[in-house]
Design an enzyme around this catalytic site. Structure first.
Site, PDB file in Angstrom:
ATOM      1  CG  HIS A 167      -8.166   3.647   1.822  1.00 30.23           C
ATOM      2  ND1 HIS A 167      -8.219   4.762   2.631  1.00 30.23           N
ATOM      3  CD2 HIS A 167      -7.989   2.587   2.646  1.00 30.23           C
ATOM      4  CE1 HIS A 167      -8.085   4.390   3.903  1.00 30.23           C
ATOM      5  NE2 HIS A 167      -7.935   3.071   3.933  1.00 30.23           N
ATOM      6  CE  LYS A 202     -16.202  -3.778   5.931  1.00 29.08           C
ATOM      7  NZ  LYS A 202     -16.310  -3.710   7.416  1.00 29.08           N
ATOM      8  CG  HIS A 217      -6.695  -4.488   3.755  1.00 32.30           C
ATOM      9  ND1 HIS A 217      -7.357  -3.283   3.651  1.00 32.30           N
ATOM     10  CD2 HIS A 217      -7.437  -5.241   4.629  1.00 32.30           C
ATOM     11  CE1 HIS A 217      -8.438  -3.301   4.410  1.00 32.30           C
ATOM     12  NE2 HIS A 217      -8.520  -4.475   5.017  1.00 32.30           N
ATOM     13  CG  HIS A 254      -6.582  -3.972  -0.951  1.00 28.95           C
ATOM     14  ND1 HIS A 254      -5.352  -3.337  -0.990  1.00 28.95           N
ATOM     15  CD2 HIS A 254      -7.223  -3.470   0.134  1.00 28.95           C
ATOM     16  CE1 HIS A 254      -5.264  -2.483   0.013  1.00 28.95           C
ATOM     17  NE2 HIS A 254      -6.385  -2.545   0.715  1.00 28.95           N
ATOM     18  NE  ARG A 309      -5.202   5.240   6.857  1.00 26.56           N
ATOM     19  CZ  ARG A 309      -5.426   3.944   6.929  1.00 26.56           C
ATOM     20  NH1 ARG A 309      -4.483   3.085   6.533  1.00 26.56           N
ATOM     21  NH2 ARG A 309      -6.557   3.485   7.395  1.00 26.56           N
ATOM     22  CG  ASP A 332      -1.840  -1.190   1.290  1.00 34.47           C
ATOM     23  OD1 ASP A 332      -1.542  -2.217   0.654  1.00 34.47           O
ATOM     24  OD2 ASP A 332      -2.857  -1.100   1.997  1.00 34.47           O
ATOM     25  CG  HIS A 363      -2.357   4.229   2.534  1.00 32.37           C
ATOM     26  ND1 HIS A 363      -3.709   4.436   2.354  1.00 32.37           N
ATOM     27  CD2 HIS A 363      -2.246   2.969   3.048  1.00 32.37           C
ATOM     28  CE1 HIS A 363      -4.383   3.369   2.735  1.00 32.37           C
ATOM     29  NE2 HIS A 363      -3.529   2.460   3.157  1.00 32.37           N
TER      30      HIS A 363
END
Length: 400
Positions: free
Chosen positions: A168, A325, A353, A300, A138, A100, A102
């Protein structure tokens, strides 16, 4: 003399020795046979005794001079087969799985430089690079990260690039209208019902356009009431997804509907095209007993251990946005281990993740950074299982 369309022409006897029939045996009739053959020009060389008519691709042979051996058109195939059997196998393609990101562009650039410095030039240039998702939130520069990723195919055309969708990324795409529509034509609002009891607590987005937005887009663009995230020991950044830095990287305030206009079309297309699963065959991996060849599944968060594998793969392949979800993109517990359906099979399952590095047999979780400012982004390289990380400004490579 006229020739038939089949390439075989018969003429009157011309004398001068015995004549062969079609099978190469002496003929009782004293005549010559002239064959008119129309193969590809590169197959029949004139050294076999024929004469080639210029510009026509036609070669004529006297039957007396036609060699009694396999047609030359078969010989190159046989030579090719022998060459293929004797040629050494090509080295396996390097596979790189990147955890990730981010929004941390500087870390991504550092990791990419370290990968390039650590791998043989040819291995890096032709690698399959799988990004495991979560490119936004983030960190401070989501926009720069997507610019970097979007440019990779042009910068490294001999590589293959796979961009997985993280939870995300799905939520970001949902907010800016880049999420693929439900396959059955149902409205995105149908995804709210199961989790509507969380709407007030999580502060779901209720601005312009919310009526047609997927659940995760509303959660992503909302404002969470609690300011402290007890799981991370850090304050929330705007929403439950920590989406505020993503808004700000595009020059708008958190929760502003203006983000839809601020995000470039090529970024929306990037988000829209993200795949939810990638399957790769014939991936080598080094083990204590030697190298083995495996299938690889990258997703992911992972695959649910107790749910039918075929059903999970179906949902992931069609990108079924009817699901409010998607556990394989956002789950925590049941996706940690290898699914029961893959027990005992040589299948690598790799994900990001979870904010951890975890390797157990053929189950790989590669997310050392977890979106924390003080942790590196990690990547794993197959077949060697080498871990390579982003480093500080001096760019020293960290491996294990």
């Amino acid at each position: 003399m006229k020739s038939s369309r089949t390439g075989l022409g018969l003429g009157p006897g011309l004398g001068g020795g015995k004549v062969l029939d079609r099978d190469g045996r002496p003929s009782s009739r004293d005549r010559r046979i002239q064959r008119r053959i129309l193969p590809p020009r590169h197959v029949w060389p004139t050294e076999y005794g024929g004469t080639k008519t210029r510009g026509t691709g036609i070669i004529r042979f006297s039957a007396l001079n036609l060699p009694l051996r396999p047609p030359v058109s078969e010989q190159p195939r046989r030579k090719r087969r022998r060459a293929e059997m004797s040629a050494p196998a090509a080295p396996p393609r390097t596979v790189i799985c990147v955890g990730d990101v981010h929004g941390y562009l500087a870390k991504l650039e550092s990791l990419w430089s370290n990968l390039q410095a650590s791998l043989p030039a040819e291995a890096f240039a032709t690698a399959l690079v799988i990004f495991l998702g979560d490119y936004n939130d983030r960190g401070p520069d989501t926009r720069g990260v997507i610019d970097f990723l979007h440019a990779l195919p042009e910068r490294h055309p001999a590589q293959r690039h796979v961009f997985l969708c993280g939870n995300h990324d799905l939520a970001f795409a949902a907010f800016v209208g880049a999420l693929p529509p439900p396959p059955d034509g149902s409205p995105f609002a149908a995804t709210w019902d199961e989790y509507i009891h969380n709407e007030e607590h999580e502060g779901w987005y209720r601005g312009p356009g919310y009526e047609g937005m997927h659940l995760q887009g509303r959660r992503w663009g909302g404002v969470i009431k609690e300011r402290w995230n007890p799981k991370k020991g850090l304050p929330y950044k705007g929403s439950i997804y920590d989406a505020q830095p993503t808004f700000e990287s595009y020059g708008v305030a958190h929760g502003s509907p203006d983000l839809v206009k601020a995000v470039p079309e090529e970024h929306k297309r990037f988000l829209h095209d993200l795949v939810w699963i990638h399957e790769e065959e014939n991936v080598p991996i080094d083990t204590d007993e030697g190298q083995i060849i495996c299938n690889l599944i990258a997703v992911h968060a992972g695959l649910e251990r107790t749910v039918d594998l075929n059903e999970q793969i179906r949902v992931l392949k069609i990108r079924d946005t009817r699901v409010p979800k998607i556990q394989m993109l956002s789950g925590r517990q049941d996706v940690w281990n290898t699914p029961k359906d893959l027990t005992g099979k040589q299948t690598i399952v790799v994900s990001g993740h979870h904010g951890k590095l975890h390797i157990d047999g053929l189950r790989f979780i590669i997310d050392e950074g977890g979106g924390y400012a003080d942790k590196p982004i990690a990547a794993i390289v197959f077949p060697s299982k080498t871990l390579i990380r982003s480093t500080e400004a001096e760019g020293n490579t960290s491996q294990s």
